[in-house]
Scaffold this motif. Structure first.
Motif, PDB file in Angstrom:
ATOM      1  N   GLU A   1      12.249   3.311  -1.137  1.00 26.70           N
ATOM      2  CA  GLU A   1      12.151   3.317  -2.603  1.00 26.70           C
ATOM      3  C   GLU A   1      12.323   1.900  -3.135  1.00 26.70           C
ATOM      4  OE1 GLU A   1      14.949   5.828  -4.691  1.00 26.70           O
ATOM      5  OE2 GLU A   1      13.631   5.845  -6.447  1.00 26.70           O
TER       6      GLU A   1
ATOM      7  N   LEU B   1      11.698  -0.792  -1.634  1.00 26.05           N
ATOM      8  CA  LEU B   1      10.574  -1.639  -1.220  1.00 26.05           C
ATOM      9  C   LEU B   1       9.259  -1.237  -1.899  1.00 26.05           C
ATOM     10  CD1 LEU B   1      11.397  -1.879   2.599  1.00 26.05           C
ATOM     11  CD2 LEU B   1      11.461  -3.766   0.958  1.00 26.05           C
ATOM     12  N   GLY B   2       9.272  -0.152  -2.673  1.00 29.22           N
ATOM     13  CA  GLY B   2       8.059   0.264  -3.384  1.00 29.22           C
ATOM     14  C   GLY B   2       7.011   0.884  -2.489  1.00 29.22           C
ATOM     15  N   VAL B   3       7.437   1.644  -1.479  1.00 23.59           N
ATOM     16  CA  VAL B   3       6.484   2.280  -0.554  1.00 23.59           C
ATOM     17  C   VAL B   3       5.561   3.235  -1.327  1.00 23.59           C
ATOM     18  CG1 VAL B   3       6.324   3.988   1.311  1.00 23.59           C
ATOM     19  CG2 VAL B   3       7.848   2.017   1.534  1.00 23.59           C
ATOM     20  N   LYS B   4       4.298   3.263  -0.930  1.00 19.12           N
ATOM     21  CA  LYS B   4       3.274   3.980  -1.693  1.00 19.12           C
ATOM     22  C   LYS B   4       2.988   5.378  -1.150  1.00 19.12           C
ATOM     23  CE  LYS B   4      -1.304   2.844  -3.500  1.00 19.12           C
ATOM     24  NZ  LYS B   4      -2.550   2.135  -3.212  1.00 19.12           N
TER      25      LYS B   4
ATOM     26  N   GLN C   1       9.483  11.399  -4.283  1.00 17.49           N
ATOM     27  CA  GLN C   1       9.417   9.940  -4.243  1.00 17.49           C
ATOM     28  C   GLN C   1       8.000   9.403  -4.067  1.00 17.49           C
ATOM     29  OE1 GLN C   1      12.796   8.462  -2.102  1.00 17.49           O
ATOM     30  NE2 GLN C   1      11.681   6.687  -1.331  1.00 17.49           N
ATOM     31  N   GLY C   2       7.095  10.247  -3.579  1.00 25.38           N
ATOM     32  CA  GLY C   2       5.731   9.761  -3.353  1.00 25.38           C
ATOM     33  C   GLY C   2       4.886  10.794  -2.633  1.00 25.38           C
TER      34      GLY C   2
ATOM     35  N   LEU D   1       5.115  -3.380   2.548  1.00 24.73           N
ATOM     36  CA  LEU D   1       5.253  -2.065   3.188  1.00 24.73           C
ATOM     37  C   LEU D   1       4.751  -0.984   2.225  1.00 24.73           C
ATOM     38  CD1 LEU D   1       6.167  -0.445   5.637  1.00 24.73           C
ATOM     39  CD2 LEU D   1       8.415  -0.231   4.573  1.00 24.73           C
TER      40      LEU D   1
END
Lengths: 298, 273
Positions: free
Chosen positions: A57, A59-62, A87-88, A11
């Motif tokens: 967060e 799951l390391g969403v980009k 956060q991104g 994801l």
């Protein structure tokens, strides 16, 4: 007929339908028929978004995208954007008509405080009032252009998106027209993204839906780069929960429950709108998406 | 008993990381001479030897002469496997127009011997530096042509990459712009490129030196080093080869003129075009 089953990737991209299906405009080609009266999907609050951000967060969403409806009708939008930017990177998809000088200035302040990029995608449908307003309503072109100018003045480089409602033969003329008009209005290095038409929602009524054979078969997926499809690495969150993509928010087949982690399951590409993504690649992302269509000779 | 190679592993305390070369053999020779002057013996190139510049075959003897270890970039993979395009990951028609011009030129002028050499390059290199695990790749550990820009690579995503690789340091290139970020006890580095300037209005290029640094949480620090080279000579060669005027302008002015559509807004706003 058996639908092609898409195995999930990681994801990377998370969308929020913050504006629901509510919009200050009522464009006649809108694929989810948004309007000032369509409350099928309500607006979202920051509190509703938070649990999904926590999951994202982990799951390391980009990257994150905010859409609607029209995000700028969400009162909390600034707080939501500022929160997610911690956060991104964030992209806001807007029709531009509600972007005032004061708002643009506040978003510039928010963006300057973080390392991640804040992008605005402003949708229009013609490079002059006549062609744009015929689809989007009287006065919408001038308002959108004022919104673009306000963003540019504050150092943003908004991505102007247009759905290809014109015939392909007129590509050069229309795209050239966009560039000339935007430059004339002070946007010296315009970024432009042309979207294919999705023949669902209001657009289905306008020009007709998909033909029966316009669907993805399992054979078509052999040798196809699955990463081209947004649903391989993205999900959409609305007030209802998690959907497979931004296009199928109103399609029951697109609903995948309330957990992001559990939504990353093999997905049957049975909706006909999937066929458009198959041809054009990840049409919803910020990247231009003509490459697959070019390669296919479209 | 430890083999001689192991002893060398233990001794390694510094290494030079060189990003995309893009056939800029003039800058490559200058950068490697700079590293040698600094006493650095270990040099790594993170891939994309061809593209953009003139005479693609000229970079290979220089790399071999300095014993540079090379990771395969998307360009190298495409040229080596005789593919039709560079798989750069561009999606905009304007970006792809220039990418195609460049790829055709490079493909036609790379000899078979070097095409085979490119084909056989590893997609990753792992080594130890000051006891820390360093992972080298071209775009990202998971995809050779993934763009990791500073403004679109959030911390949670980097944590995922570190968890997946088990590395203490990850270094890549591919975007053309250098940056680094310390994250708890990890260090992420985009080494930049030496093939063209960094879209900052100067003609210099840059590479990255990583060095054991026990005082840092990651145990390694990275320094980006800028190098001036004879860019006028490169531009003259590009003119002789009839390469696009847009490419030459970038070498001479330091501003990117092509393949811009892929940049995030934050990075693009810093450039001129």
């Amino acid at each position: 007929m058996t639908a092609a089953l898409l195995p999930p990737g990681e994801l990377d991209t998370l969308w929020f339908q913050v504006g629901g299906t509510l919009c200050n405009l009522a464009c006649e080609h809108c694929f989810i028929s948004c309007s000032p009266e369509n409350e099928s999907l309500p607006l979202m609050t920051l509190a509703e978004i938070e649990p999904y951000l926590a999951e994202a967060e982990a799951l390391g969403v980009k990257e994150y995208y905010l859409t609607g409806g029209e995000p700028f009708i969400v009162k909390e939008l600034e707080a939501i954007v500022a929160r997610i930017l911690r956060q991104g990177p964030v992209s806001v998809l807007t029709n531009g008509t509600l972007v005032t000088q004061a708002r643009a200035a506040r978003y510039a302040q928010i963006a300057a405080a973080v390392p991640y990029t804040l992008e605005f995608r402003v949708s229009i449908d013609g490079f002059d009032a006549a062609s744009n307003d015929a689809i989007r309503g009287a006065g919408s072109f001038e308002k959108a252009m004022r919104g673009v100018a306000a963003l540019v003045e504050r150092g943003f480089l908004p991505i102007i998106t247009a759905t290809q409602v014109w015939e392909p033969e007129r590509d050069g003329e229309v795209v050239g027209g966009f560039f000339r008009e935007l430059r004339a209005r002070g946007y010296a290095r315009p970024r432009l993204k042309i979207l294919p038409r999705l023949k669902i929602g209001a657009e289905e009524k306008r020009t007709g839906g998909y033909a029966a054979e316009e669907r993805i078969t399992p054979e078509m997926m052999e040798g196809y780069d699955a990463a081209q499809l947004l649903c391989h690495s993205a999900r959409m969150v609305s007030r209802r929960g998690v959907h497979v993509c931004p296009i199928l928010v109103e399609d029951p087949r697109g609903f995948l429950g309330r957990s992001l982690a559990r939504s990353m399951v093999p997905y049957p590409l049975e909706a006909q709108a999937c066929y458009t993504c198959y041809l054009y690649g990840a049409i919803c992302s910020n990247a231009s998406s003509r490459v697959a269509a070019d390669a296919a000779g479209y | 008993m430890a083999a001689p190679g192991d002893a060398k592993e233990r001794e390694r305390a510094r290494a030079a990381l060189i990003g995309g070369v893009y056939s800029n053999h003039v800058a490559l020779a200058e950068v490697l001479a700079d590293a040698r002057r600094r006493g650095i013996e270990e040099c790594y190139c993170l891939g994309d030897l061809g593209a953009f510049g003139p005479h693609p075959d000229r970079v290979f003897p220089i790399l071999l002469d300095y014993r540079v270890r090379v990771v395969q970039g998307n360009y190298d993979h495409s040229i080596g496997n005789r593919r039709d395009d560079c798989a750069c990951g561009y999606t905009d028609p304007r970006d792809n127009h220039f990418a195609r011009l460049s790829y055709r030129y490079t493909f036609d002028r790379t000899s078979d011997r070097w095409k085979d050499w490119l084909r056989d390059l590893p997609v990753r290199l792992d080594f130890s530096l000051g006891g820390k695990r360093v992972h080298l790749c071209h775009g990202s550990p998971r995809r050779t042509n993934e763009f990791l820009w500073e403004s679109t690579t959030p911390d949670p995503f980097l944590r995922k990459l570190f968890a997946a690789t088990g590395a203490d340091v990850i270094a890549c290139t591919h975007t053309g712009l250098h940056w680094q970020r310390e994250l708890e006890d990890k260090l992420f580095v985009n080494a930049g490129v030496i093939g063209r300037p960094e879209n900052d209005g100067t003609t210099e290029v840059g590479y990255t030196i990583i060095e054991a640094a026990p005082e840092r949480a990651a145990g390694v620090r990275a320094e980006h080093v800028r190098v001036a080279y004879d860019h006028a000579r490169l531009a003259a060669e590009m003119r002789e080869e009839n390469l696009p005027a847009e490419f030459i302008a970038t070498i001479e002015t330091g501003w990117w003129t092509s393949c811009l559509e892929i940049l995030p807004g934050k990075e693009r706003a810093r450039g001129r075009f």
